[in-house]
Design an enzyme around this catalytic site. Structure first.
Site, short mmCIF file in Angstrom:
data_model
loop_
_atom_site.label_atom_id
_atom_site.label_comp_id
_atom_site.label_asym_id
_atom_site.label_seq_id
_atom_site.Cartn_x
_atom_site.Cartn_y
_atom_site.Cartn_z
N TYR A 101 29.08 -29.83 14.47
CA TYR A 101 30.48 -30.05 14.72
C TYR A 101 31.24 -29.17 13.69
CZ TYR A 101 35.08 -32.28 14.16
OH TYR A 101 36.47 -32.46 14.24
N GLU A 190 38.63 -27.08 17.49
CA GLU A 190 37.51 -27.78 17.13
C GLU A 190 36.50 -27.40 18.01
OE1 GLU A 190 37.50 -32.54 17.02
OE2 GLU A 190 37.27 -31.90 18.96
#
Ligand code: GDP
Ligand code: MN
Length: 380
Positions: A101, A190
């Site tokens: 991530y 993101e």
């Protein structure tokens, strides 16, 4: 403004962040044709402005074009937390060895962009932050100094990424993400998951990008990405008319002049036992056209049962606002009860004008609290 996954990936691609090749499709047939062109296994992904699509059945692998057609048929029309899927992104499927991530967001508290990187990707980042905070490497960037390559190395070591090839690729992605974030005036970029393939290739398998609305005038290409169909009709109308409008979920529609007054109006409605359906800020003006525009937006919201007009005459005089309201009501038919509280400069004259000429569904109250109570009562 939130971008769809495929739009965010288009931005990533422009900035050199590796993404898979794909095509947009709005029908199962188009998905089939897309899979044909892409060749091999594909992944069919719902394009909606909300996350957690995988868990909701909005992301499916397909082995061949016919399978892609069938999967697109399953996904198109699906309701994912109130967002109906009208487009799918058909992308060359990737083999996944690891899911990381990486994000860059704006930390308002620190007034700095903040990177977050963890090898615990794929799942909700909130869950990682709550259950394994030590796995989440965080790093602020000083906006005046800008991003420095050593910061990327610190993040990578912080997240415990040890493979030299992964380190090198992620180092580059971290730097490019900063360029993408700053150049696009983004508030969030993101990548979840940022994957490592079995061959050791790192790429962005998903994108979530939010761009600052106030900077869109600088980015016509991004502004053009806005999909009007993704917003309810009254939000569309508000944007077109330049009305400041916020949708809430109660039953009293609110019109005020000035952000501060509008905020206190929301509180007073709550105090009176009601719930605001939405609010419009008329700003400094109170001219008839401004009132008409705001009333059109407010009444387009089907949840509105009563309208509360809360005006404080400062630079805008109360009698002008009253004339604006009367003129607006002359131009359009409104069935809802309307409660007006008018105070400040020339308020008395304004109230007198309203009392003389107002239609039966318009009620004038002397104070903000009285007016809120009346509006809440009428909305029942
Ligand atoms: P989200 O659920 O809305 O965040 O959608 P994502 O784009 O993150 O996809 C959800 C999950 O689907 C990912 O975490 C992956 O595990 C899986 N997925 C997406 N694309 C692929 C792919 O190309 N290959 C494989 N094997 N899985 C994928
Ligand atoms: Mn994701």
């Amino acid at each position: 403004m939130d971008l769809y996954e495929y739009q965010g990936k288009e931005l990533f691609r422009r900035f050199g962040i590796p993404v898979s090749e794909g095509r947009l499709a709005t029908t199962p047939e188009e998905a089939e044709a897309a899979a044909q062109e892409l060749d091999g296994q594909v992944v069919v992904k719902a394009q909606v402005l909300t996350g957690g699509r995988g868990k909701a059945g909005g992301v499916k692998l397909a082995d061949d074009p016919l399978d892609a057609e069938a999967k697109a048929g399953d996904i198109l029309g699906l309701d994912i937390r109130g967002h109906v899927v009208r487009k799918v992104w058909v992308e060359q499927a990737s083999d996944i060895a690891k899911e990381y991530y990486l994000s860059l967001t704006f930390d308002r508290g620190e007034k700095k962009p903040l990177y977050m990187l963890t090898t615990e990707g794929g799942v909700d980042i909130e869950e990682v932050a709550a259950t394994k905070p030590e796995a989440l490497a965080r790093l602020h960037v000083d906006p005046l100094e800008g991003f420095q390559p050593w910061q990327a190395r610190r993040l990578i070591y912080g997240a415990g990424i040890e493979d030299p090839s992964e380190q090198k690729q992620i180092l580059a992605i971290i730097g490019r993400l900063y360029d993408c974030f700053v150049s696009s005036d983004a508030l969030l970029c993101e990548i979840n998951p940022l994957i490592v393939t079995p061959d050791g290739e790192v790429k962005a398998l998903d994108s979530k990008v939010t761009v600052d609305d106030n900077a869109l005038y600088k980015h016509q290409d991004i502004a053009d990405m806005r999909d009007p169909e993704a917003y309810p009709p009254e939000e569309r109308a508000a944007r077109e008319k330049g009305v400041t409008y916020v949708k809430l979920d109660g039953e009293v529609g609110i019109l005020g002049n000035g952000a501060g007054l509008v905020m206190s109006t929301l509180d007073v409605i709550a105090l009176a036992g009601g719930r605001p359906a939405n609010f419009c800020d008329l700003g400094g003006g109170g001219d008839a056209q401004g009132v008409v525009d705001a009333l059109e937006v407010i009444t387009a919201d089907p949840q509105v049962r009563a309208i509360f007009f809360n005006i404080f005459g400062g630079i805008t005089r109360g009698d002008e606002v009253a004339r604006g309201i009367l003129q607006a009501l002359g131009q359009m038919t409104i069935e809802h009860p309307i409660v007006v509280r008018l105070d400040g400069t020339n308020a008395e004259e304004g109230r007198r004008l309203l009392a003389e000429a107002a239609p039966a569904n318009l009620h004038v109250e002397p104070t903000m609290l009285d007016a809120a109570r009346r509006a809440v009562e009428l909305a029942r």
